[in-house]
Design an enzyme around this catalytic site. Structure first.
Site, PDB file in Angstrom:
ATOM      1  CG  ASP A  79      -1.893   1.125   1.231  1.00  0.00           C
ATOM      2  OD1 ASP A  79      -2.533   1.358   0.193  1.00  0.00           O
ATOM      3  OD2 ASP A  79      -2.027   1.792   2.279  1.00  0.00           O
ATOM      4  CG  ASP A  97      -2.211   7.443   0.224  1.00  0.00           C
ATOM      5  OD1 ASP A  97      -1.470   8.421   0.070  1.00  0.00           O
ATOM      6  OD2 ASP A  97      -3.049   7.073  -0.621  1.00  0.00           O
ATOM      7  CG  ASP A 145      -2.025   2.314   6.527  1.00  0.00           C
ATOM      8  OD1 ASP A 145      -2.232   1.932   5.351  1.00  0.00           O
ATOM      9  OD2 ASP A 145      -2.529   3.336   7.008  1.00  0.00           O
TER      10      ASP A 145
END
Length: 357
Positions: free
Chosen positions: A30, A32, A228
């Site tokens: 990922d 961001d 995250d």
């Protein structure tokens, strides 16, 4: 997607005697909250990814953010010191465009609520992006872009009310920025949903279209999802039957992890992307139903999560806590309404006791 995935039902974090760069051939990262936050690289990300690449791991960037085309994302990464080609970036705009292309004829017009990322993804599929219902589109596609405003949402609402199919790139409610957490595409989709009473078809993580797009574009055989967010990255790995690494540089907190249902439980935990470069200790069961890792012990006793902070590595402590909490949540005859009971009877106190994330 892989022959080695072990994510079917996890009651404790997994272990790997090898660094993850050796145990897996491709990291599906990922962006961001993992590699960068807004315009800035997250601490340790650049050096960790360089080491992973040198060690032979392929790096692919899989993001629900549909606002920017892959070439722009690749240029951003390269400018941060993470060399990347457009083909290394897979985004939810591409997954959404594939879904739309299966609903309308080639060359059709599609109403876009979003940015250049969606426009270019549609063009790749032979579709034409338009911005108004007056241009006679045959479908609506919506993705995150900071420029989206009321007029765009209203135009989408009018088109959807006319009966056009509606595809959303993703439903992330928030997006990490350099200044903090900001509203994401899911927040904007919710406004259109409220106006129309219609549910969109969703392409992004954690749903199957994004998994399919990633498989088609990376060809990974032993992939590791790195993210995250529990409800997109980790759940997407669970749905795809692949292992995952959760990093604490984005939106997830330790308390949220301990309370996670089965589909939100990662294989590995790390403060940041340095976790790619290291082995991950196994969590061991202890007598009396407790769990330990690196000298840290956690157990549920009399309905309360008890925690002995005897080790030095806080991540070993969090692994032990996860094993105790997840086992209690899943146990037959465990605390009634286990998630609430653990939160009220010691979970949050245990997290605060640990010098962790």
């Amino acid at each position: 997607m892989t022959e080695t995935a072990t994510t079917a039902r996890r009651t404790a974090p997994g272990g790997s005697g090898l660094p993850l760069t050796e145990a897996y051939d491709t990291a599906l990262l990922d962006l961001d909250g993992v590699v960068y936050a807004g315009p800035h690289a997250i601490e340790h990300a650049v050096a960790s990814l360089a080491s992973a690449r040198t060690g032979g791991m392929r790096l692919a960037y899989v993001t629900n953010n549909a606002s920017r085309p892959p070439r722009v994302v690749a240029a951003h990464l390269t400018g941060l010191g993470v060399p990347a080609e457009p083909a290394d970036v897979i985004n939810s705009a591409q997954a959404a465009a594939r879904v739309v292309s299966e609903k309308v004829p080639a060359g059709s017009k599609v109403l876009v609520v979003g940015g250049p990322g969606l426009e270019e993804a549609l063009a790749e599929r032979g579709l034409v992006a338009v911005r108004t219902l007056a241009e006679e589109p045959l479908a609506v596609v919506q993705g995150f872009d900071p420029s989206v405003g009321w007029q765009h949402l209203a135009e989408a609402s009018f088109a959807i009310q006319s009966g056009l199919p509606w595809v959303a790139s993703n439903l992330d409610l928030t997006v990490p920025q350099a200044r903090g957490i900001a509203p994401g595409n899911g927040t904007l989709v919710a406004a259109v949903r409220a106006a129309t009473g219609v549910e969109p078809e969703v392409a992004g993580k954690p749903l199957p279209p994004m998994h399919r797009e990633t498989v088609l574009r990376t060809g990974a055989r032993r992939p590791l999802v790195v993210g995250d967010r529990l409800d997109t990255d980790i759940e997407g790995a669970f749905n795809g039957g692949v292992d995952s690494l959760l990093v604490f540089t984005g939106v997830t907190t330790a308390a949220q992890l301990l309370e996670a249902p089965v589909e939100h439980r990662p294989t590995y935990l790390s403060a940041d992307l340095r976790g790619l470069l290291a082995p991950h200790p196994e969590v061991a069961g202890q007598s009396g139903g407790g769990f330990g890792c690196g000298g840290w012990v956690a157990a549920v006793q009399d309905g309360e999560l008890r925690f002995a902070a005897t080790g030095e590595d806080r991540w070993d402590g969090l692994r032990a806590l996860c094993a105790a909490a997840w086992t209690a949540l899943d146990a037959d005859g465990g605390p009634a309404d286990g998630r609430k009971a653990l939160a009220e009877l010691g979970l949050l106190r245990a997290v605060r006791q640990m010098p962790g994330p």
